[in-house]
Design a protein around this motif. Sequence first.
Motif, PDB file in Angstrom:
ATOM      1  N   ILE A 381       0.858  -1.191   0.000  1.00 34.76           N
ATOM      2  CA  ILE A 381       0.000   0.000   0.000  1.00 34.76           C
ATOM      3  C   ILE A 381       0.892   1.239   0.000  1.00 34.76           C
ATOM      4  O   ILE A 381       1.760   1.397   0.873  1.00 34.76           O
ATOM      5  CB  ILE A 381      -0.925   0.020   1.231  1.00 34.76           C
ATOM      6  N   TYR A 406      -4.306   3.710   6.004  1.00 36.49           N
ATOM      7  CA  TYR A 406      -4.824   2.990   7.174  1.00 36.49           C
ATOM      8  C   TYR A 406      -6.210   2.419   6.900  1.00 36.49           C
ATOM      9  O   TYR A 406      -6.563   1.353   7.414  1.00 36.49           O
ATOM     10  CB  TYR A 406      -4.830   3.924   8.379  1.00 36.49           C
ATOM     11  N   ASP A 409      -5.424  -0.629   4.734  1.00 34.32           N
ATOM     12  CA  ASP A 409      -4.729  -1.628   5.552  1.00 34.32           C
ATOM     13  C   ASP A 409      -5.717  -2.400   6.420  1.00 34.32           C
ATOM     14  O   ASP A 409      -5.682  -3.637   6.481  1.00 34.32           O
ATOM     15  CB  ASP A 409      -3.689  -0.922   6.424  1.00 34.32           C
ATOM     16  N   LYS A 413      -6.688  -6.342   5.810  1.00 34.00           N
ATOM     17  CA  LYS A 413      -6.355  -7.291   6.881  1.00 34.00           C
ATOM     18  C   LYS A 413      -7.596  -8.053   7.338  1.00 34.00           C
ATOM     19  O   LYS A 413      -7.529  -9.243   7.659  1.00 34.00           O
ATOM     20  CB  LYS A 413      -5.731  -6.550   8.067  1.00 34.00           C
ATOM     21  N   THR A 419      -0.520  -7.120   4.643  1.00 37.56           N
ATOM     22  CA  THR A 419      -0.245  -5.817   4.019  1.00 37.56           C
ATOM     23  C   THR A 419       1.168  -5.335   4.337  1.00 37.56           C
ATOM     24  O   THR A 419       1.735  -5.657   5.380  1.00 37.56           O
ATOM     25  CB  THR A 419      -1.248  -4.755   4.501  1.00 37.56           C
ATOM     26  N   MET A 421       2.942  -1.674   4.458  1.00 40.66           N
ATOM     27  CA  MET A 421       2.760  -0.217   4.400  1.00 40.66           C
ATOM     28  C   MET A 421       4.039   0.410   3.841  1.00 40.66           C
ATOM     29  O   MET A 421       5.067   0.471   4.513  1.00 40.66           O
ATOM     30  CB  MET A 421       2.453   0.323   5.791  1.00 40.66           C
TER      31      MET A 421
END
Length: 602
Positions: A381, A406, A409, A413, A419, A421
């Motif tokens: 991401i 976020y 994410d 999840k 994921t 970041m």
Amino acid sequence: MSYKVTGILLAGGKSSRMGKDKALIKYGDETFMSNSLNKLNKLFDEVIVVADNIDKYQMDNVRIIKDIYPGMGPMGGIHAALKAAKNDWIFVIPCDMPLWESFLVEEILKHRLDYDIVVPIINNHMEPLFALYKKTCIPGIEQCLNSNIIKVLELYPLVNTNYLDLEKVYNEVDQCTKSFFNINTPKDLYNMVKINGLKTNVEIEQAQKLLLDNTKVIKKNEIIHINCALGRVLSEDISAPRNLPESKRSFVDGFAICDDDIKELMINGFVRLTVTNEVPAGFIPVNSLSKGNTQSVMTGALLPMNTAAVVMREHVEKQDSSIIVRGSIKEGQNIIEAGSDVKIGDKIAAKGEIINPDLLSILSFNGISSIPVYSVIKASIISTGSELILPGEDYTIAKTYNSNMYLADSILKNIGIKTVMEGIVPDNAAKLSEKLSESMKQSDIVISFGGAYTGEYDLIQQSLLMLGAEIIFSGIAIKPGKSFIAAKKDDKLFLCLSGSPGSAFNNIQLIVKPVVKKLMGLNDFMPAKIEIKIPFDYENKKSYRKILQGSLYLEKGELKCNILEGNSIFECLKKTNILIDVPKKAYLKANELINAYYIEED
């Protein structure tokens, strides 16, 4: 046909405006350089690359030379090519003109008789780097170079030049213009794709189909213990390894009775039985039943051989070590037959099912502890934009805290994705392209936020093209959610969303989730469609579909919805559990049915 002409590919530019070597940018499955070399090799009996760095472009069966007059631009490259060529004529092509067509070269070759140079003209513009040069030009070129004249056009008056107006000798002017399209900047890459026919502003359904057709299930799988299986996706069908129950069991707490005693009960209206044994659940009966005897059995206990029925404990009279059964009883009463729950070989779980608590219970009931599942997929991401900062960093008035990473994410999840970041990348096409490349190597799919529109600082599309990715489509005909770019490279997808939280949310729910669910191996990956009534009149005057956040509620037993407009986008997202699909240029009356997508809490 192979002409007695030497094909020359000029690859000595600095590529400063592109930010990376243009010769090595991918065009489909090839680089710009390999694309042009393949076409040149089909036309000419000799092909040479002129480069400022021979080591950079080492390739089999390709001759690479350096300038004799270094730093003199294309003029120096043409001079070195003429000196090195075995043929009297050379045809010069730059490495950053990948759309050139062979028919144009052949047209230009027809007009070389009695000339030293043939330079094409299109739309009143000369193309000196897509032209024919003869060795007779060498003295004139050296005269220019020794006088520090490096503009190729200044050579032309010194020799016999044929200024070939292509519009007069070739009818398809549009094809000529396309061939001469020059790639100098990331934006030029985008324009090149548009020239070749880019799918833009597709409908939601087409966007979903295009991406799902390009989505391949990650074939890696593994065997895991049932304790770790919740939320994973089955990679194989699972069949029952045995009958369940494997033999007859008691449905109640009671007393086992044989067939002879049932017959006596039917004749006399009662039967007296001696209790010889007790069989708790989990134990194997030691003795079989005989006439006049019974065994006390617990719920779920295995039944003694010769058992024809079970009488409930509360339906008998107890007398010391005996019982009296009165009334009637049918054969098979209160007996759980072998295989009545599951028969051996029955499919109890299907490939592509997600292992939820219900399925976990079924697997454990069948005694299965080793579960075949697809490997967990990994998604990178990325957020783009020089204005973004991460939570916890010092805030300034010009900056914005990143929320989209976020959001994605947490949603990914929740559906079982691992994921990565990747952080924030500033507004720089070369750096963004590099980050996309790094992410692709370590993940199964790359998801980015920001830069997906057509503004000056919206660089995702250009960065993908620098990477050599194929653009599948650009833009979806909805709002919010219009800005979306989908691309593919080496069978890996790039899903590039808007930086607007409302747009990003819509695209995650309608596009990203179906794609990653299919990638995981799930059979059921499309968002659930429902029909609902809106409680008030609503008009969409726009020429595109609106995807509105909404919330469901019950009114007098009927499912209705509120449209969450006008509030803070984050307040809307907190309450959203449906996305309402409002047709373009539509006027909806109160209580009219409308399509919506139900947002499941995965």
